[in-house]
Design a protein around this motif. Structure first.
Motif, PDB file in Angstrom:
ATOM      1  N   TYR A   1      -6.378  11.470  -3.811  1.00  0.00           N
ATOM      2  CA  TYR A   1      -7.414  11.493  -2.771  1.00  0.00           C
ATOM      3  C   TYR A   1      -8.558  10.524  -3.067  1.00  0.00           C
ATOM      4  O   TYR A   1      -9.596  10.595  -2.437  1.00  0.00           O
ATOM      5  CB  TYR A   1      -7.929  12.928  -2.570  1.00  0.00           C
ATOM      6  N   ASP A   2      -8.371   9.618  -4.024  1.00  0.00           N
ATOM      7  CA  ASP A   2      -9.416   8.638  -4.331  1.00  0.00           C
ATOM      8  C   ASP A   2      -9.264   7.450  -3.379  1.00  0.00           C
ATOM      9  O   ASP A   2      -8.268   6.717  -3.435  1.00  0.00           O
ATOM     10  CB  ASP A   2      -9.244   8.178  -5.795  1.00  0.00           C
ATOM     11  N   PRO A   3     -10.255   7.239  -2.473  1.00  0.00           N
ATOM     12  CA  PRO A   3     -10.106   6.133  -1.503  1.00  0.00           C
ATOM     13  C   PRO A   3     -10.074   4.755  -2.153  1.00  0.00           C
ATOM     14  O   PRO A   3      -9.578   3.803  -1.552  1.00  0.00           O
ATOM     15  CB  PRO A   3     -11.342   6.284  -0.599  1.00  0.00           C
ATOM     16  N   ALA A   4     -10.548   4.648  -3.390  1.00  0.00           N
ATOM     17  CA  ALA A   4     -10.525   3.331  -4.062  1.00  0.00           C
ATOM     18  C   ALA A   4      -9.107   2.976  -4.513  1.00  0.00           C
ATOM     19  O   ALA A   4      -8.798   1.810  -4.720  1.00  0.00           O
ATOM     20  CB  ALA A   4     -11.457   3.356  -5.266  1.00  0.00           C
ATOM     21  N   ILE A   5      -8.267   3.992  -4.649  1.00  0.00           N
ATOM     22  CA  ILE A   5      -6.889   3.726  -5.089  1.00  0.00           C
ATOM     23  C   ILE A   5      -6.019   3.488  -3.866  1.00  0.00           C
ATOM     24  O   ILE A   5      -5.856   4.373  -3.016  1.00  0.00           O
ATOM     25  CB  ILE A   5      -6.338   4.913  -5.922  1.00  0.00           C
TER      26      ILE A   5
ATOM     27  N   SER B   1       4.363   2.197   2.902  1.00  0.00           N
ATOM     28  CA  SER B   1       5.529   1.563   2.290  1.00  0.00           C
ATOM     29  C   SER B   1       5.814   2.178   0.916  1.00  0.00           C
ATOM     30  O   SER B   1       4.906   2.388   0.119  1.00  0.00           O
ATOM     31  CB  SER B   1       5.240   0.068   2.154  1.00  0.00           C
ATOM     32  N   LEU B   2       7.083   2.442   0.673  1.00  0.00           N
ATOM     33  CA  LEU B   2       7.534   2.937  -0.634  1.00  0.00           C
ATOM     34  C   LEU B   2       8.564   1.956  -1.175  1.00  0.00           C
ATOM     35  O   LEU B   2       9.584   1.715  -0.526  1.00  0.00           O
ATOM     36  CB  LEU B   2       8.175   4.325  -0.459  1.00  0.00           C
ATOM     37  N   LEU B   3       8.310   1.391  -2.336  1.00  0.00           N
ATOM     38  CA  LEU B   3       9.274   0.487  -2.978  1.00  0.00           C
ATOM     39  C   LEU B   3       9.779   1.136  -4.269  1.00  0.00           C
ATOM     40  O   LEU B   3       9.022   1.847  -4.944  1.00  0.00           O
ATOM     41  CB  LEU B   3       8.633  -0.863  -3.287  1.00  0.00           C
TER      42      LEU B   3
ATOM     43  N   LEU C   1      12.007  10.341   2.948  1.00  0.00           N
ATOM     44  CA  LEU C   1      11.084   9.279   2.519  1.00  0.00           C
ATOM     45  C   LEU C   1      11.050   8.140   3.543  1.00  0.00           C
ATOM     46  O   LEU C   1      10.000   7.556   3.808  1.00  0.00           O
ATOM     47  CB  LEU C   1      11.491   8.752   1.137  1.00  0.00           C
ATOM     48  N   GLN C   2      12.203   7.871   4.137  1.00  0.00           N
ATOM     49  CA  GLN C   2      12.263   6.842   5.184  1.00  0.00           C
ATOM     50  C   GLN C   2      11.432   7.284   6.391  1.00  0.00           C
ATOM     51  O   GLN C   2      10.671   6.503   6.953  1.00  0.00           O
ATOM     52  CB  GLN C   2      13.708   6.701   5.638  1.00  0.00           C
ATOM     53  N   ARG C   3      11.589   8.557   6.770  1.00  0.00           N
ATOM     54  CA  ARG C   3      10.853   9.083   7.930  1.00  0.00           C
ATOM     55  C   ARG C   3       9.350   9.007   7.711  1.00  0.00           C
ATOM     56  O   ARG C   3       8.591   8.612   8.592  1.00  0.00           O
ATOM     57  CB  ARG C   3      11.254  10.540   8.189  1.00  0.00           C
ATOM     58  N   LEU C   4       8.923   9.393   6.500  1.00  0.00           N
ATOM     59  CA  LEU C   4       7.475   9.397   6.229  1.00  0.00           C
ATOM     60  C   LEU C   4       6.893   7.990   6.293  1.00  0.00           C
ATOM     61  O   LEU C   4       5.785   7.791   6.793  1.00  0.00           O
ATOM     62  CB  LEU C   4       7.187  10.010   4.855  1.00  0.00           C
ATOM     63  N   GLN C   5       7.666   7.012   5.808  1.00  0.00           N
ATOM     64  CA  GLN C   5       7.165   5.629   5.849  1.00  0.00           C
ATOM     65  C   GLN C   5       6.968   5.189   7.296  1.00  0.00           C
ATOM     66  O   GLN C   5       5.986   4.545   7.635  1.00  0.00           O
ATOM     67  CB  GLN C   5       8.151   4.680   5.163  1.00  0.00           C
ATOM     68  N   GLU C   6       7.940   5.561   8.150  1.00  0.00           N
ATOM     69  CA  GLU C   6       7.821   5.179   9.565  1.00  0.00           C
ATOM     70  C   GLU C   6       6.653   5.909  10.219  1.00  0.00           C
ATOM     71  O   GLU C   6       5.841   5.327  10.914  1.00  0.00           O
ATOM     72  CB  GLU C   6       9.104   5.545  10.321  1.00  0.00           C
ATOM     73  N   GLN C   7       6.580   7.217   9.951  1.00  0.00           N
ATOM     74  CA  GLN C   7       5.564   8.052  10.603  1.00  0.00           C
ATOM     75  C   GLN C   7       4.147   7.637  10.234  1.00  0.00           C
ATOM     76  O   GLN C   7       3.260   7.611  11.068  1.00  0.00           O
ATOM     77  CB  GLN C   7       5.816   9.500  10.176  1.00  0.00           C
ATOM     78  N   TYR C   8       3.918   7.328   8.946  1.00  0.00           N
ATOM     79  CA  TYR C   8       2.555   7.042   8.492  1.00  0.00           C
ATOM     80  C   TYR C   8       2.297   5.539   8.316  1.00  0.00           C
ATOM     81  O   TYR C   8       1.217   5.147   7.868  1.00  0.00           O
ATOM     82  CB  TYR C   8       2.257   7.804   7.195  1.00  0.00           C
ATOM     83  N   GLY C   9       3.272   4.725   8.649  1.00  0.00           N
ATOM     84  CA  GLY C   9       3.098   3.265   8.533  1.00  0.00           C
ATOM     85  C   GLY C   9       2.837   2.815   7.109  1.00  0.00           C
ATOM     86  O   GLY C   9       2.123   1.834   6.872  1.00  0.00           O
TER      87      GLY C   9
ATOM     88  N   VAL D   1       4.775  11.514  -4.281  1.00  0.00           N
ATOM     89  CA  VAL D   1       5.127  10.406  -3.378  1.00  0.00           C
ATOM     90  C   VAL D   1       4.890  10.786  -1.919  1.00  0.00           C
ATOM     91  O   VAL D   1       4.314  10.007  -1.152  1.00  0.00           O
ATOM     92  CB  VAL D   1       6.596   9.971  -3.640  1.00  0.00           C
ATOM     93  N   THR D   2       5.295  11.980  -1.529  1.00  0.00           N
ATOM     94  CA  THR D   2       5.126  12.363  -0.114  1.00  0.00           C
ATOM     95  C   THR D   2       3.645  12.526   0.229  1.00  0.00           C
ATOM     96  O   THR D   2       3.204  12.125   1.300  1.00  0.00           O
ATOM     97  CB  THR D   2       5.919  13.647   0.229  1.00  0.00           C
ATOM     98  N   THR D   3       2.860  13.096  -0.696  1.00  0.00           N
ATOM     99  CA  THR D   3       1.417  13.248  -0.431  1.00  0.00           C
ATOM    100  C   THR D   3       0.771  11.874  -0.303  1.00  0.00           C
ATOM    101  O   THR D   3      -0.026  11.630   0.606  1.00  0.00           O
ATOM    102  CB  THR D   3       0.729  14.043  -1.576  1.00  0.00           C
ATOM    103  N   ALA D   4       1.131  10.968  -1.203  1.00  0.00           N
ATOM    104  CA  ALA D   4       0.532   9.629  -1.169  1.00  0.00           C
ATOM    105  C   ALA D   4       0.893   8.906   0.129  1.00  0.00           C
ATOM    106  O   ALA D   4       0.031   8.288   0.768  1.00  0.00           O
ATOM    107  CB  ALA D   4       1.000   8.824  -2.378  1.00  0.00           C
ATOM    108  N   LEU D   5       2.166   9.005   0.549  1.00  0.00           N
ATOM    109  CA  LEU D   5       2.569   8.335   1.799  1.00  0.00           C
ATOM    110  C   LEU D   5       1.805   8.927   2.985  1.00  0.00           C
ATOM    111  O   LEU D   5       1.338   8.200   3.864  1.00  0.00           O
ATOM    112  CB  LEU D   5       4.079   8.481   2.021  1.00  0.00           C
ATOM    113  N   ARG D   6       1.643  10.258   2.982  1.00  0.00           N
ATOM    114  CA  ARG D   6       0.906  10.908   4.084  1.00  0.00           C
ATOM    115  C   ARG D   6      -0.569  10.521   4.057  1.00  0.00           C
ATOM    116  O   ARG D   6      -1.243  10.547   5.090  1.00  0.00           O
ATOM    117  CB  ARG D   6       1.036  12.435   3.978  1.00  0.00           C
ATOM    118  N   ASN D   7      -1.084  10.181   2.862  1.00  0.00           N
ATOM    119  CA  ASN D   7      -2.493   9.775   2.746  1.00  0.00           C
ATOM    120  C   ASN D   7      -2.685   8.294   3.027  1.00  0.00           C
ATOM    121  O   ASN D   7      -3.763   7.752   2.773  1.00  0.00           O
ATOM    122  CB  ASN D   7      -3.023  10.067   1.333  1.00  0.00           C
ATOM    123  N   GLY D   8      -1.630   7.626   3.462  1.00  0.00           N
ATOM    124  CA  GLY D   8      -1.755   6.208   3.828  1.00  0.00           C
ATOM    125  C   GLY D   8      -1.736   5.258   2.650  1.00  0.00           C
ATOM    126  O   GLY D   8      -2.125   4.096   2.775  1.00  0.00           O
TER     127      GLY D   8
END
Ligand code: HSE
Length: 406
Positions: A62-66, A118-120, A108-116, A83-90
């Motif tokens: 939840y650190d906006p600087a990260i 990227s997970l590499l 994980l694919q769905r979350l990337q699409e939903q929240y715009g 990973v899912t929390t981070a993707l949901r947090n943008g």
């Protein structure tokens, strides 16, 4: 420190986390900074003193600087939550957790699409070999017919030390453990599960077809002895644990098993903890990739490359889903949105060796080419369906060795 840095929140500081730190230290001008490291055990002595360690995962997530979360823990459940929390947090995310990715790729694919976001995860599949990026970006318009490789460094190290350098299993195992190649639960390596996770991930990018790990038939290196290595040597082969997926006119089949590879073929020349991958595509033909398959710095280099790519907005497109197949390629007729069917069964040519009272029913084989017995040891060579092998309990017996033959 001066300059503008992309701040990284790092989860885990084991072999790969430390490797990433070393890579970043060496790359002095890299515009990335490990801002905080979340670890499980605050009392453990760490090999570095210039990083901020915490056990509070929220302080990273939840650190906006990260802007970039790098997940390098060994716990797949914790990894999924991070990973899912981070993707949901943008946040952009880089992970190396093959089990978590292989088991949850559709989510994980769905979350990337939903929240715009990227997970590499290049480091998840063949450590330092840039295979996912190649499948995604270079081969996105070619039709992959076959991908097969040595995806597990530890078992390759053990097989090489035992059968090429005459080391004992115990000593080879101890060396792989000491080098940090083996998983905390070494069954993941030895029984072939690690290769299976990696093959599941690679298949999604090679074929646009998610194959869950449980759908992949899997046999590890358990049960292989010097006798089997001698058999292989006499016939001009070396034994390698191969994970492979093949596309035929009727669908895709994937499996993991020890194979006899003819000496002189590229995969036979992959030694120690290296990985090797052979790709066959419709237009580019045969390609071979080889590189370090395990270890902190090599794996850290792939994580670093992903950090750099994700900071520049790179994302996987899982492009095979969108492209129509090239004309004139033997393939099932399908539209761009259709997935090729998964074939659970296939016919294999196998060597099955049994010792000391184990018994191989002849009905297992479609055809038997050779039966050999000396003392308490016998082997059969013939063709068998995977379904037939699965339905006997011989594969649970550690006195039995099975090798796939060319
Ligand atoms: N245990 C794994 C291997 C580590 O031996 O390949 C790298 O994924």
């Amino acid at each position: 420190m001066q300059g503008v840095y992309n701040k990284i929140g790092l989860f885990g500081f084991g072999c790969v986390g430390h490797g990433l730190y070393q890579v970043l230290q060496a790359a002095q001008d890299a515009p990335f900074l490990i801002h905080k490291v979340c670890i499980r055990d605050a009392t453990k002595e760490r090999p570095v003193h210039d990083l901020e360690f915490t056990t509070d995962k929220e302080s990273l997530l939840y650190d906006p600087a990260i802007k970039i979360i790098v997940e390098l823990t060994s716990d797949p459940d914790a990894a999924l939550e991070i990973v899912t929390t981070a993707l949901r947090n943008g946040k952009s995310v880089v992970s190396a957790n093959k089990k978590m990715i292989a088991e949850h790729l559709p989510l994980l694919q769905r979350l990337q699409e939903q929240y715009g976001t990227s997970l590499l995860y290049e480091a998840s599949s063949a450590a330092s070999i840039p295979i996912i990026r190649n499948l995604e970006s270079y081969f996105n318009r070619d039709n992959i017919l076959c991908i097969q490789g040595i995806l597990n460094g530890s078992t390759n190290y053990i097989l090489h030390r035992m059968f090429t350098e005459q080391c004992t299993y115990a000593a080879a195992f101890a060396e792989a453990l000491q080098s940090g190649f083996l998983e905390a639960d070494s069954d993941n390596d030895i029984l072939g599960y690690d290769s299976r996770f990696k093959l599941s991930i690679l298949s999604a990018h090679a074929f646009g077809r998610y194959i869950s790990p449980e759908q992949i038939w899997c046999r590890g290196i358990q049960g292989i002895t010097k006798e089997d290595a001698h058999f292989a040597q006499r016939h001009g082969y070396v034994i390698k644990l191969i994970a492979g997926a093949k596309r035929s006119a009727i669908g895709i089949h994937a499996d993991v098993a020890p194979h006899c590879i003819p000496v002189g073929e590229p995969l036979a020349g992959v030694h120690y903890a290296d990985n090797g991958i052979q790709l066959e595509s419709a237009f580019a033909g045969l390609q071979f990739f080889k590189g370090t398959g395990a270890g902190g710095i090599a794996t850290g280099s792939a994580v670093w490359s992903d950090i750099s790519a994700v900071s520049e907005g790179y994302r996987y497109r899982y492009a095979k889903k969108q492209v129509a197949l090239p004309v004139g390629i033997p393939d099932v007729a399908r539209g761009p949105e259709e997935e090729p069917p998964l074939l659970q069964d296939t016919l294999l040519r196998v060597y099955i060796r049994y010792t000391g009272g184990s018994f191989i029913p002849e009905e297992l084989f479609e055809e038997i080419e050779e039966v050999f017995t000396r003392g308490a040891t016998s082997y059969c060579i013939g063709t068998a369906q995977i379904s037939a092998l699965q339905h006997t309990n011989i594969l649970q017996d550690d006195r039995v060795c099975i090798l796939v033959l060319p």
